[in-house]
Design a protein around this motif. Structure first.
Motif, PDB file in Angstrom:
ATOM      1  N   CYS A 112       0.829  -1.199   0.000  1.00  0.00           N
ATOM      2  CA  CYS A 112       0.000   0.000   0.000  1.00  0.00           C
ATOM      3  C   CYS A 112       0.868   1.255   0.000  1.00  0.00           C
ATOM      4  N   ASP A 113       0.437   2.257  -0.764  1.00  0.00           N
ATOM      5  CA  ASP A 113       1.220   3.484  -0.930  1.00  0.00           C
ATOM      6  C   ASP A 113       0.890   4.486   0.171  1.00  0.00           C
ATOM      7  N   GLY A 114       1.178   4.114   1.399  1.00  0.00           N
ATOM      8  CA  GLY A 114       0.947   4.990   2.537  1.00  0.00           C
ATOM      9  C   GLY A 114       1.331   4.233   3.794  1.00  0.00           C
ATOM     10  N   GLU A 115       1.285   4.921   4.942  1.00  0.00           N
ATOM     11  CA  GLU A 115       1.560   4.228   6.210  1.00  0.00           C
ATOM     12  C   GLU A 115       0.229   3.833   6.833  1.00  0.00           C
ATOM     13  N   LEU A 116       0.014   2.533   6.969  1.00  0.00           N
ATOM     14  CA  LEU A 116      -1.243   2.021   7.495  1.00  0.00           C
ATOM     15  C   LEU A 116      -1.161   1.855   9.012  1.00  0.00           C
ATOM     16  N   SER A 117      -2.279   2.074   9.656  1.00  0.00           N
ATOM     17  CA  SER A 117      -2.345   1.850  11.098  1.00  0.00           C
ATOM     18  C   SER A 117      -2.336   0.348  11.360  1.00  0.00           C
ATOM     19  N   PRO A 118      -2.002  -0.069  12.585  1.00  0.00           N
ATOM     20  CA  PRO A 118      -2.052  -1.501  12.907  1.00  0.00           C
ATOM     21  C   PRO A 118      -3.410  -2.123  12.591  1.00  0.00           C
ATOM     22  N   ALA A 119      -4.497  -1.394  12.884  1.00  0.00           N
ATOM     23  CA  ALA A 119      -5.839  -1.934  12.634  1.00  0.00           C
ATOM     24  C   ALA A 119      -6.098  -2.089  11.139  1.00  0.00           C
ATOM     25  N   GLN A 120      -5.656  -1.117  10.340  1.00  0.00           N
ATOM     26  CA  GLN A 120      -5.844  -1.202   8.891  1.00  0.00           C
ATOM     27  C   GLN A 120      -5.096  -2.398   8.305  1.00  0.00           C
ATOM     28  N   LEU A 121      -3.859  -2.622   8.769  1.00  0.00           N
ATOM     29  CA  LEU A 121      -3.075  -3.757   8.280  1.00  0.00           C
ATOM     30  C   LEU A 121      -3.790  -5.074   8.559  1.00  0.00           C
ATOM     31  N   VAL A 122      -4.257  -5.249   9.793  1.00  0.00           N
ATOM     32  CA  VAL A 122      -4.917  -6.499  10.182  1.00  0.00           C
ATOM     33  C   VAL A 122      -6.197  -6.710   9.379  1.00  0.00           C
ATOM     34  N   ARG A 123      -7.030  -5.656   9.304  1.00  0.00           N
ATOM     35  CA  ARG A 123      -8.334  -5.803   8.626  1.00  0.00           C
ATOM     36  C   ARG A 123      -8.152  -6.064   7.128  1.00  0.00           C
TER      37      ARG A 123
END
Length: 455
Positions: A112-123
């Motif tokens: 992904c072209d951005g920094e994802l939050s821990p929750a976004q990565l998991v989901r």
């Protein structure tokens, strides 16, 4: 910004394929020679502002980063959104479409072209059913592959730990690594509760490692600080090369100094700072420092970890801001570099914009850059075009010593003559019967050393 390219609120918000991203490995032998199996990746970006061209340029850069990390890019999509979805980054419906694309291409990773939050990565991983990596983790991986010195490796390790800390996945707060004491006593150990969970233990250990790593980096930094203090004491001016990754800083360092520094047409080929001593055309000594290349959205963890290295930029007398004139969007790169330079305290340092790769750049791009950056200079580190003009420009821009002296040095004091030439600006020099008469501008400490020879 053209109205045709500008974002319109009514524009289709579906996944938009970006062409020309897939890695083309023409010969299967090239694949077989890779040391490890290539990860097969699909890229995903969220386009919140700017033009279509800017969104696709950002994803093209992500593709180059992925290839630098050793991945095989299969496809890339961008999606128009007002802001990234807080749950899955691209929204649940588009995440399902991305899962279908992953299945069609046989990808094993989404970048992904951005920094994802821990929750976004998991989901998002739950939806697409393959590993999800964000831009920050990708850049950290490249740095980890390319760091060679002890300090470089330690800085990258610290940055990775800072990134990992909020993303540790454990058994959840309900499960405990240690249980509370039993018994019916009224206090003490019997009342301490469920104790520390597995995730808490891991986080504490990681924080302990980070603290130790910071101490180690501080110890390694001492040597470079001593060398920098020695240069300051001798008043040797310092010039720092700063610029976007792969802009040609190391090639320019080699061209200006003959240093023979490793040069590679790759992103982040230089992680460890290189400082070389060289001279202006008039013979005045100065140091030239190469630095790590910058990139849009350079992870803040890396800026923090490499802060001691980036001090070469903040504490320089002059910054040569090297720009890749052959890049399709050099203005965005200039903006990204200045943002990082400002973040490490170098915003007040005089800057000369050096447009490199002039021999292969589009003339219209060069004209546009020269109009936008008054005083910029065009060069080619590869062919040598413009290098003499750059050397002369450096000589003009360096700080000038302000104490004027006139001394008569005996011929046995040749070392003092050499120091005046190296550290000062000689205005007149004649050879007389009793020695060498020199009129020059020097710094106050050297003037004090030469006081006994004043005429």
């Amino acid at each position: 910004m053209g109205t045709a390219d500008a974002i319109d609120a009514t524009e289709d918000t579906g996944l938009r394929h970006v062409s020309g991203l897939s890695t083309d490995l023409r010969d299967v032998v090239e694949v077989e020679q890779r040391e490890v199996r290539l990860e097969r990746v699909v890229l995903a970006g969220v386009w919140t502002s700017g033009t279509v061209a800017e969104a696709e340029s950002s994803l093209a850069e992500l593709a180059a980063l992925a290839e630098t990390a050793g991945a095989l890019v299969l496809d890339g999509v961008v999606q128009r959104r007002d802001k990234p979805d807080p749950a899955t980054y691209i929204g649940s419906g588009k995440a399902a479409e991305l899962r279908d694309l992953v299945e069609q291409t046989g990808a094993d990773t989404v970048v992904c072209d951005g920094e994802l939050s821990p929750a976004q990565l998991v989901r998002l991983e739950e939806v697409v059913k393959v590993k999800v990596v964000d831009r920050t983790a990708l850049i950290l991986d490249i740095f980890a592959q390319r760091a060679t010195s002890s300090e470089g490796k330690a800085q990258v390790a610290l940055a990775q730990m800072q990134y990992m800390l909020p993303r540790l996945r454990g058994w959840g707060a309900s499960l405990s690594r240690q249980m509370g004491g039993g018994g019916s006593g009224g206090g003490g150990m019997a009342t301490r509760g469920p104790g520390e969970t597995k995730i808490e233990t891991d986080r504490r250990r990681l924080r302990d490692k980070m603290a130790k790593m910071r101490r180690d980096i501080e110890d390694m930094k001492t040597s470079r600080d001593l060398k920098r203090q020695e240069r300051r004491r001798n008043k040797v001016p310092s010039v720092a090369l700063a610029g976007y990754t792969n802009a040609g800083k190391s090639s320019l360092l080699n061209r200006l100094t003959g240093a023979g520094v490793h040069v590679q047409n790759a992103l982040f080929a230089t992680l460890d700072p290189t400082v070389r001593r060289t001279e202006t055309p008039g013979g005045r000594a100065y140091t030239l420092a190469d630095t790590v290349g910058f990139v849009r959205h350079l992870p803040h963890q890396l800026v923090d970890a490499f802060r001691s290295t980036l001090e070469e930029v903040a504490e320089a007398d002059l910054i040569l801001h090297v720009v890749d004139g052959s890049h399709p969007d050099p203005e965005a790169q200039i903006e990204a570099v200045r943002a990082v330079v400002g973040e490490v305290g170098g915003a007040g340092v005089p800057e000369v914009v050096v447009i490199n790769k002039a021999d292969v750049a589009d003339p219209e791009t060069l004209d546009r850059l020269l109009a936008a950056e008054p005083g910029a200079i065009t060069v080619s580190a590869r062919s040598g075009e413009g290098i003499d003009a750059l050397r002369a420009r450096i000589e003009r821009e360096l700080p000038h010593p302000d104490t004027e002296i006139e001394v008569l040095l005996p011929y046995t004091a040749g070392h003092l003559v050499a120091r005046i030439h190296s550290l000062g600006e000689v205005l007149a020099e004649t050879h007389e019967e009793d020695g060498t008469r020199i009129k020059a501008n020097v710094e106050a400490p050297l003037a004090a050393e030469l006081a006994d020879y004043a005429v």
